[in-house]
Design an enzyme around this catalytic site. Structure first.
Site, PDB file in Angstrom:
ATOM      1  N   LYS A  26       0.835  -1.212   0.000  1.00 21.25           N
ATOM      2  CA  LYS A  26       0.000   0.000   0.000  1.00 21.25           C
ATOM      3  C   LYS A  26       0.865   1.256   0.000  1.00 21.25           C
ATOM      4  CE  LYS A  26      -3.557  -0.247   2.679  1.00 21.25           C
ATOM      5  NZ  LYS A  26      -4.797  -0.503   2.026  1.00 21.25           N
ATOM      6  N   ARG A  97      -3.858   2.600   8.391  1.00 17.38           N
ATOM      7  CA  ARG A  97      -4.095   1.352   7.664  1.00 17.38           C
ATOM      8  C   ARG A  97      -2.824   0.505   7.629  1.00 17.38           C
ATOM      9  NH1 ARG A  97      -8.535   1.994   3.714  1.00 17.38           N
ATOM     10  NH2 ARG A  97      -9.292   4.139   3.765  1.00 17.38           N
ATOM     11  N   SER A 718      15.125 -42.476  -9.605  1.00 19.55           N
ATOM     12  CA  SER A 718      13.928 -41.637  -9.434  1.00 19.55           C
ATOM     13  C   SER A 718      13.704 -41.450  -7.934  1.00 19.55           C
ATOM     14  CB  SER A 718      12.710 -42.298 -10.071  1.00 19.55           C
ATOM     15  OG  SER A 718      11.560 -41.505  -9.874  1.00 19.55           O
ATOM     16  N   CYS A 785       9.479 -38.773  -8.553  1.00 19.06           N
ATOM     17  CA  CYS A 785       8.130 -39.266  -8.835  1.00 19.06           C
ATOM     18  C   CYS A 785       7.198 -39.172  -7.627  1.00 19.06           C
ATOM     19  CB  CYS A 785       8.169 -40.711  -9.342  1.00 19.06           C
ATOM     20  SG  CYS A 785       8.864 -41.873  -8.159  1.00 19.06           S
ATOM     21  N   TYR A 805      13.857 -34.840 -15.055  1.00 19.34           N
ATOM     22  CA  TYR A 805      12.400 -34.753 -15.166  1.00 19.34           C
ATOM     23  C   TYR A 805      11.754 -34.744 -13.788  1.00 19.34           C
ATOM     24  CZ  TYR A 805      12.050 -39.784 -14.123  1.00 19.34           C
ATOM     25  OH  TYR A 805      12.115 -41.014 -13.517  1.00 19.34           O
TER      26      TYR A 805
END
Length: 839
Positions: A26, A97, A718, A785, A805
Site C-alpha cells: 500500500k 491502515r 527416481s 516421482c 524430469y
C-alpha cells in the site's frame, strides 16, 4: 540513522514502487501514485522495520519515532494548508491502515476518522456544514476503535493515533493473519508497514462515494474497466459487503466527470505498471482521490488471458508473461464444471465471484467447515457475509456462498485468490446461522444438505449435480506452448491405468514417471487371485496364481504403452507388504475363508504372521522381490511380453523397469540380473528386440549416500520423495497431520514437508545423490516421482539440482510444466546478472 518514515502526496514522495519490502504494498503504491501526479491525500508510511522493532523490543517503538511522526504530520498539514491534527476549529482527521508487502485482503486492521472527539466534532460539523455527517463519522470511529483496538476511544487525538498504530502492528500476528500467511506461505518476519493518511470522505452526500476498481475483469481477464461503488459511503462499506454496491458503469450516469477521471487514472496506472491494477478510490464532493493501487488478484483464467493479451498489446514480453502466472493457480482451470447436459433447477442466483463448480454439504461456520472437512466430507461454507475470521473455513471448503456483498467483497477477493468456487450477493437467501439453515421462499436448506454452486454463472442448486472437466482456453494453450519452449526439464505423470495415461498425455505429459503395479491388483476380479498367491503353501501353488495374474498385468501394461507410444513408461514392481492385500477384521477373514475354501483359522494365522509393527520399513519393495523372486519374474514377463507384442505391431514402446526401496548395492545387483534374464528370454521367444532400462527409486538416506555404489547397476534413478521424507525426518505421512500444522505455526517448519520438499534435509540428501551419481555416470537420467513433482517450489528446486524430469499426478502436469519453465527463466536471469557483475 535508519529512516523509519516516508512521506507522500501533492505530487511528491520519498518512496517509490521499488520499495515494497520497506513500505509495504500500500505504501509503495501511494508513493508511486504521488510521483505520477495522481490525486493522493497526503500522508506518511511507517516502514516494516518499525514493525520488526516493535516485536523485537517488547512492543516498544524506536526512541526517535515520536518526533519523526510529528514532523510527518507537519508535512500533511502544510500540504493541506489549514487543517491541523487535534485542532478544535479546523481538525485534521486521518486513517491508519496496515500494508504488508504481500497483499492480505481483510487480514489486518484499519481505523478511519482518527482525531475526532467532542471538541473536534464541533469543528468538523461547522466546516462541513453537515452535523449528521460529523456525528456519523464520530460514531464510526468509536465503533472501529472499539473493534480494532479493543478499548473505548480516548479523548486525546494523539493517544488515539498511537493506539491505532499499535493495533495495526499487533494485527500482523492476529490469528486470521497468521492463518492467511500459513496458507499463502508468507514469511512471518516480513512484518507490515503502517500508513497514516489524511481522510477524504465518501459519505458527504450524493456527490460523494467510494469504490474499488480493476483495470481488467479479475474473473475473466476481459479488457474492460471493472468495479463497484457506493454513493454516500466510506471505503470499508464496499469491502465489508454490508451494502450491495453498484457496478462502475452506473457512474457514467450519476457522476460522469468522476467516471472519466477514473478512466484516465486507470489507463495511466496500467500503462505504468504494465499489469492489471486493483484500485481503491473515494469521491468527495465530485473530486476523485486515490487511496490504493496494487497488482490485482485474479482467477487463473483471468491471469492467463491478461498475460497473453498484454504480450499482444506490446506491454510485456513472452518470458515475463510466463513468469507472471502462479503455477499453483492453474489448478483452478482444471476444476470441473457442471455438465451441460444436466437440467438445472436454480434455487437462487447471486454474483459469479470465482468460477468453477462445487458440490458439497452445507455448513454455516468456519469451525464446522473444518470439522466436516476432517471427516473427508466436501463442504460449502454459507454465510451472510464472510469476514477475516472465516479464513480457515474458506480454506477447507469446496465453495463459498454469501447472502450479501459484491464482486469485491471479502468473500469474492479471498475466494478468487484461493481458487475457491464462490457466489456472493445472493440476496434471495435468508441465512439463519443459529438454526443452521438458510431459506429461499418456501425451501429450507439445513446443515449437511447437499447443494451445488456454479461460480461461473452465480447459480445455486439443490443436490449433487454431475460435473465435467473444464475446457482449456486458447490463451492457456498459447501460454503453455511458450512455457514448453523455455523449460529444460521434462514433465511426466504418475499413472496406473490407461485412462490415467490418456488424461496425462492430454495435459502434456512426456511419459509416465511412476506406474504403481500394486494398484492394479485391487480390482474385484484380481484381488482374489492375488490372495490365492499370498496364501499359497508351495512355490508351485504360488506360480499357478501368478500365472492367472500375468495376463491381467499384461493387458494393463499394453494399454498404458499404447496411450504413451513413443514416450517412456516407468513401471515400479510390487512395493507394498503382502498383508495389505488381505482382510484384517475377523468378519472379513471368515468371509474370505469361505470364498477361497480355506479354513478361517488358517487364514487368521497367516494374517497374523504377515502383520508388521512398522510396515513402511518392513517386508516390502525389493525385499519382496528377493524373498519371492517369482512375483517380480511374473511382472517383468508381463511388461516385456506387452512391449514385444506392440513392437511387432509397429508401436514404439519405451519400458523402464523400476525396483523399489533399494538401499544396498547387492539388492539391485541381484534384481538387475533377474530383470535381464527374464527380458532376454521373452525377447528370444517373441523374436524381437525391445530397448529397456532398469533403475531404482531413491527412498532412503542410505540409498542417497551410497548412490555411487548403486549407480553402476542402474540406468536411472527416481526420487521417491514421499518415503524419502518419512525415512529422513522420521515422520509418518499418515500421522504427521496431527502436529505438522502446529510446527508451521511455531515456525519450526516453513511448510508441510510432504507438500514441499524439505530443502535443508531431504533436499541436501538429493543433492548428495545427484553429485555422487553424476561423478560415476555424468549422463544418467535422474527424476522425481513423489507428489512433490507437482509442487511449484519443489519443481524449481529439482531444476536447480539438475534433475532430468519431474513426475506428478495428471492434473498437476500443467502446473509442473509452467513451474519448470519459470525455473529455467529464473536461472537464465540469474546467470545474466552474474555475467553483468563480472564484466
Amino acid at each position: 540513522m535508519t529512516k523509519f518514515i516516508y512521506t507522500f502526496g501533492d505530487g511528491k514522495a520519498e518512496g517509490s514502487a521499488a520499495m515494497k519490502e520497506l513500505l509495504g504494498g500500500k505504501g509503495a503504491g501511494l508513493a508511486e501514485m504521488s510521483l505520477l501526479g495522481l490525486p493522493v491525500p497526503p500522508g506518511f508510511t511507517l516502514t516494516t522495520e518499525v514493525c520488526s522493532h516493535y516485536y523485537s523490543h517488547n512492543e516498544q517503538y524506536p526512541p526517535e519515532l515520536e518526533a519523526k511522526v510529528a514532523e510527518a504530520f507537519q508535512h500533511i498539514e502544510t500540504t493541506l494548508k489549514g487543517p491541523k491534527f487535534g485542532d478544535a476549529a479546523n481538525p485534521l482527521l486521518v486513517s491508519v491502515r496496515s500494508g504488508a508487502r504481500a497483499s492480505m485482503p481483510g487480514m489486518m486492521d484499519t481505523v478511519l476518522n482518527l482525531g475526532l472527539n467532542e471538541n473536534t466534532l464541533k469543528g468538523l460539523a461547522e466546516k462541513s456544514k453537515n452535523i449528521e455527517f460529523a456525528k456519523e463519522s464520530f460514531k464510526r470511529l468509536q465503533q472501529m476503535f472499539q473493534n480494532v483496538v479493543g478499548k473505548p476511544l480516548p479523548h486525546d487525538p494523539h493517544e488515539q493515533l498511537w493506539e491505532a498504530i499499535g493495533a495495526v502492528f499487533k494485527s500482523w500476528n492476529s490469528e486470521r493473519a497468521v492463518e492467511y500467511r500459513r496458507i499463502h506461505r508468507i514469511p512471518a518476519d516480513w512484518g507490515t508497514a503502517c500508513n497514516v493518511q489524511a481522510m477524504v470522505f465518501g459519505n458527504m452526500g450524493d456527490d460523494s462515494g467510494t469504490g474499488v476498481a480493476f483495470t481488467r475483469d479479475p474473473s475473466t481477464g476481459e479488457r474492460k474497466f471493472f468495479g463497484e461503488y457506493l454513493i454516500n459511503a466510506q471505503g470499508e462499506d464496499v469491502v465489508a459487503g454490508v451494502r450491495t454496491p453498484l457496478p462502475l458503469d452506473e457512474m457514467k450516469k450519476t457522476l460522469p466527470q468522476c467516471y472519466q477521471q477514473l478512466v484516465d487514472i486507470y489507463q495511466n496506472l496500467e500503462k505504468h505498471y504494465r499489469d492489471m491494477q486493483d484500485m481503491e478510490f473515494t469521491i468527495q464532493h465530485g473530486k476523485v482521490w486515490m487511496l490504493q493501487t496494487r497488482r490485482g488478484k485474479r482467477t487463473a483464467k483471468a491471469a492467463i488471458k491478461i498475460a497473453v493479451d498484454m504480450v499482444s498489446e506490446g506491454l510485456i514480453g513472452k518470458e515475463e508473461a510466463v513468469l507472471r502466472i502462479e503455477p499453483s493457480q492453474i489448478d483452478q482451470l482444471l476444476h470441473p464444471m457442471i455438465s451441460p447436459r444436466v437440467r438445472r433447477k436454480i434455487l437462487a442466483k447471486g454474483l459469479p465471484a470465482s468460477p468453477g463448480a462445487a458440490v458439497g454439504r452445507v455448513v454455516f461456520s468456519a469451525e464446522e467447515a473444518v470439522v466436516w472437512a476432517e471427516k473427508k466430507e466436501p463442504v460449502i461454507l454459507v454465510r451472510t457475509e464472510t469476514s477475516a475470521e472465516d479464513i480457515k473455513g474458506m480454506h477447507v471448503a469446496e465453495g463459498i456462498l454469501t447472502a450479501r456483498g459484491g464482486m469485491t467483497s471479502h468473500a469474492a477477493v479471498v475466494g478468487r485468490g484461493m481458487g475457491k468456487v464462490c457466489v456472493v450477493g445472493c440476496g434471495a437467501i435468508e441465512v439463519d446461522e443459529s438454526k443452521k439453515q438458510f431459506s429461499v421462499d418456501n425451501a429450507v436448506v439445513k446443515e449437511g444438505d447437499w447443494i451445488t454452486l456454479d461460480g461461473t454463472r452465480g447459480e445455486v442448486m439443490l443436490g449433487q449435480l454431475p460435473t465435467v472437466a473444464s475446457e482449456l482456453s486458447k490463451e492457456f494453450q498459447t501460454l503453455m506452448i511458450w512455457a514448453d519452449g523455455y523449460r529444460k526439464m521434462k514433465v511426466r505423470a504418475n499413472a496406473d491405468t490407461p485412462q490415467d495415461a490418456k488424461r496425462a498425455r492430454e495435459f502434456g505429459a512426456e511419459g509416465i514417471g511412476l506406474c504403481r503395479t500394486e494398484h492394479m491388483f485391487f480390482d474385484a476380479d484380481r484381488i482374489q487371485v492375488m490372495r490365492q498367491m499370498i496364501v499359497a503353501e508351495s512355490l508351485e501353488e504360488r506360480k499357478k496364481a501368478l500365472a492367472k495374474l500375468k495376463p491381467m498385468q499384461k493387458k494393463d501394461f499394453s494399454g498404458i504403452f499404447q496411450e504413451m507410444k513413443g514416450l517412456p513408461v516407468t513401471i515400479r514392481l510390487l512395493d507394498p507388504p503382502l498383508h495389505e492385500f488381505l482382510p484384517q477384521t475377523p468378519e472379513d477373514i471368515e468371509k474370505l475363508g469361505c470364498e477361497m475354501k480355506v479354513p478361517a483359522e488358517k487364514l487368521k494365522n497367516l494374517v497374523e504372521d504377515l502383520h508388521e509393527a512398522n510396515p513402511m520399513l518392513g517386508h516390502r519393495g525389493c525385499r519382496l522381490g528377493i524373498t519371492y523372486p517369482e512375483i517380480y519374474e511374473m511382472q517383468i514377463e508381463a511388461i516385456m511380453e506387452a512391449a514385444c507384442e506392440l513392437k511387432n505391431q509397429g508401436v514404439e514402446v519405451i519400458p523402464e523397469i523400476e525396483l523399489p526401496l533399494i538401499s544396498l548395492a547387492g539388492e539391485i545387483k541381484i534384481l538387475r540380473q533377474l530383470c535381464e534374464e527374464v527380458c532376454a528370454r521373452v525377447q528370444k521367444v517373441a523374436g524381437v528386440t525391445v530397448s529397456f532400462k532398469i533403475g531404482t527409486m531413491v527412498e532412503t538416506p542410505r540409498a542417497a549416500f551410497r548412490a555411487d555404489a548403486i549407480a553402476p547397476f542402474a540406468d536411472f534413478f527416481s526420487f521417491g520423495t514421499n518415503d524419502l521424507t518419512q525415512t529422513t525426518m522420521g515422520i509418518s505421512r499418515d500421522d504427521g497431520f496431527k502436529f505438522l500444522p502446529l510446527y508451521e505455526l511455531k515456525g519450526l517448519l516453513r511448510c508441510d514437508p510432504f507438500q514441499t520438499i524439505d530443502f535443508e534435509g531431504v533436499g541436501e540428501l538429493m543433492k548428495v545423490c545427484v553429485q555422487k551419481t553424476r561423478q560415476i555416470k555424468p549422463d544418467m537420467e535422474i527424476g522425481i516421482c513423489g507428489e512433490h513433482g507437482g509442487d511449484p517450489e519443489s519443481v524449481i528446486f529439482c531444476h536447480e539440482i539438475g534433475l532430468n524430469y519431474v513426475s506428478c499426478s495428471p492434473f498437476r502436469v500443467p502446473i509442473a510444466r509452467l513451474a519448470a519453465a519459470q525455473a529455467a527463466l529464473l536461472d537464465k536471469a540469474q546467470n545474466q546478472n552474474q555475467d553483468r557483475s563480472f564484466h
